[in-house]
Write an enzyme that holds these catalytic residues in place. Structure first.
Site, mmCIF file in Angstrom:
data_model
loop_
_atom_site.group_PDB
_atom_site.id
_atom_site.type_symbol
_atom_site.label_atom_id
_atom_site.label_comp_id
_atom_site.label_asym_id
_atom_site.label_seq_id
_atom_site.Cartn_x
_atom_site.Cartn_y
_atom_site.Cartn_z
ATOM 1 N N VAL A 222 11.344 -7.725 9.873
ATOM 2 C CA VAL A 222 11.981 -5.960 10.039
ATOM 3 C C VAL A 222 11.702 -5.401 11.534
ATOM 4 O O VAL A 222 11.290 -4.832 11.140
ATOM 5 C CB VAL A 222 12.373 -5.752 8.512
ATOM 6 C CG1 VAL A 222 13.648 -4.620 8.876
ATOM 7 C CG2 VAL A 222 12.735 -6.795 7.035
ATOM 8 N N SER B 143 7.156 -0.361 10.623
ATOM 9 C CA SER B 143 5.691 0.021 10.271
ATOM 10 C C SER B 143 5.132 1.529 9.775
ATOM 11 O O SER B 143 5.727 2.154 10.194
ATOM 12 C CB SER B 143 4.337 -0.707 11.624
ATOM 13 O OG SER B 143 3.244 0.276 10.926
ATOM 14 N N MET C 202 0.731 -1.409 -0.198
ATOM 15 C CA MET C 202 0.375 0.064 -0.333
ATOM 16 C C MET C 202 0.540 1.072 0.006
ATOM 17 O O MET C 202 1.119 2.727 -0.048
ATOM 18 C CB MET C 202 -1.217 0.021 1.111
ATOM 19 C CG MET C 202 -1.685 -1.042 1.238
ATOM 20 S SD MET C 202 -3.371 -0.978 1.792
ATOM 21 C CE MET C 202 -2.552 -0.845 3.554
ATOM 22 N N LEU D 192 7.129 3.126 1.017
ATOM 23 C CA LEU D 192 7.578 2.188 1.126
ATOM 24 C C LEU D 192 8.535 1.999 2.420
ATOM 25 O O LEU D 192 9.278 3.300 2.393
ATOM 26 C CB LEU D 192 7.904 1.864 -0.041
ATOM 27 C CG LEU D 192 7.045 1.413 -1.032
ATOM 28 C CD1 LEU D 192 7.969 1.253 -2.149
ATOM 29 C CD2 LEU D 192 5.910 -0.103 -0.501
ATOM 30 N N HIS E 158 9.160 -3.829 3.278
ATOM 31 C CA HIS E 158 9.023 -3.724 1.753
ATOM 32 C C HIS E 158 9.754 -4.291 1.126
ATOM 33 O O HIS E 158 10.275 -4.845 0.179
ATOM 34 C CB HIS E 158 8.061 -2.169 1.197
ATOM 35 C CG HIS E 158 6.869 -2.271 1.965
ATOM 36 N ND1 HIS E 158 6.786 -0.773 2.446
ATOM 37 C CD2 HIS E 158 5.536 -2.619 1.904
ATOM 38 C CE1 HIS E 158 5.395 -1.127 3.368
ATOM 39 N NE2 HIS E 158 4.996 -1.894 2.362
HETATM 40 O O1 PAF Z 1 0.131 -5.336 4.051
HETATM 41 C C1 PAF Z 1 -1.017 -4.697 2.921
HETATM 42 O O2 PAF Z 1 0.025 -3.783 2.821
HETATM 43 C C2 PAF Z 1 -1.945 -4.861 2.249
HETATM 44 O O3 PAF Z 1 -2.819 -5.200 3.171
HETATM 45 C C3 PAF Z 1 -1.673 -5.463 0.515
HETATM 46 C C4 PAF Z 1 -1.502 -6.618 1.305
HETATM 47 C C5 PAF Z 1 -1.069 -5.211 -0.135
HETATM 48 C C6 PAF Z 1 -3.204 -5.942 0.556
HETATM 49 O O4 PAF Z 1 -3.293 -4.576 0.472
#
Ligand code: PAF
Length: 284
Positions: A179, A188, A30, A33, A37
């Site tokens: 992480v 987060s 989402m 980042l 990620h």
């Molecule tokens: O973990 C996330 O960022 C979201 O829940 C996902 C898996 C991209 C779905 O929108």
């Protein structure tokens, strides 16, 4: 790095890669980042697949309009993180294409019952329906061989695995380790909303999970985690121990590998974390 937004261009890109004989990996995100990620992108890259990452702030998985509005959005920085960590194609689909009828309730919903009903699912009604529905659509457009998810959202990972099993989707789900910052806080997108004091308080969550690294009964382990959290005055939404694939709650007498999960609220920010635990029917 290719940057796309329309479903047609994104589907064509994935089809072309498969036609060239490449396996395609998907990393759904989402945005906003961070190193968590980046670790997923690097794991996908290391597998040798062509890596497609998506950024879509999915409104159907947010409980309130305020939470959706305050979700961080950093598109320029995100493109840099994706490129530097081996993403081949970054897709940012529009709301109009992802959920053409939103906010009408006529859209198709994928519900994963059982696993998705407790803990995060109980506290955030509809959340996992939103997650499963959007992930199903991301899979449908991309057709990945592999899809990467962080273990930080451990229940989400279990929901996605169950959906893939139940619907026989032709994709292998790969869970990647949490992480953490050097002080132990699980990384987060929400951590940036904490003050310095709030961050200090939030460290009790990872400390509570470290306090249960020796085998014991679930009652004892839950009590130990609660003690650490109470000492730090962290408000808790849940402190639980579950079987890691079914999410059935652990009972005294259970033995083996389970998962401890905590959701805490610090300065109004909901923080989740988890760790493996070993259950023993006898106290250490
Ligand atoms: O973990 C996330 O960022 C979201 O829940 C996902 C898996 C991209 C779905 O929108």
């Amino acid at each position: 790095m290719e940057q796309l937004s329309s479903i047609e261009a994104w589907r064509n890109y994935a089809n072309d890669q498969r036609a060239f004989g490449h396996a395609v990996a998907l990393v759904p995100t989402m945005g906003a980042l961070h190193d968590g990620h980046a670790s997923l992108f690097r794991a996908a890259r290391a597998s040798g697949d062509v890596v497609i990452a998506t950024i879509f702030v999915n409104p159907r998985q947010f409980g309130s309009a305020a939470d959706l509005k305050s979700y961080p959005r950093t598109p320029h920085e995100d493109a840099v993180v994706a490129k530097e960590n081996g993403v081949d194609c970054l897709v940012e689909p529009s709301l109009e294409e992802m959920w053409p009828d939103y906010p009408n309730s006529t859209s198709t919903t994928v519900s994963v019952h059982g696993i998705g009903d407790s803990l995060e699912g109980a506290d955030r009604p509809g959340h996992f329906d939103g997650v499963a529905s959007v992930v199903a659509k991301l899979f449908a457009v991309t057709g990945p061989c592999h899809a990467y998810f962080g273990e930080k959202d451990f229940q989400q990972l279990a929901v996605v695995r169950q959906m893939v099993r139940d619907l026989a989707l032709p994709v292998e789900i790969i869970g990647c380790p949490i992480v953490r910052d050097p002080d132990g806080l699980a990384i987060s997108s929400r951590n940036g909303q904490l003050s310095a004091n709030g961050r200090e308080q939030a460290l009790a969550i990872s400390r509570a999970l470290r306090a249960v690294d020796a085998p014991a009964t679930p009652s004892t382990l839950r009590r130990r985690m609660r003690e650490v959290l109470e000492d730090a005055h962290v408000q808790t939404a849940y402190v639980e121990i579950v079987q890691p694939t079914t999410f059935v709650v652990a009972h005294d007498g259970d033995e083996g590998e389970f998962r401890a999960l905590i959701a805490g609220i610090v300065e109004g920010v909901r923080l989740i974390d988890n760790a493996p635990v070993t259950l023993s029917s006898r106290e250490a």
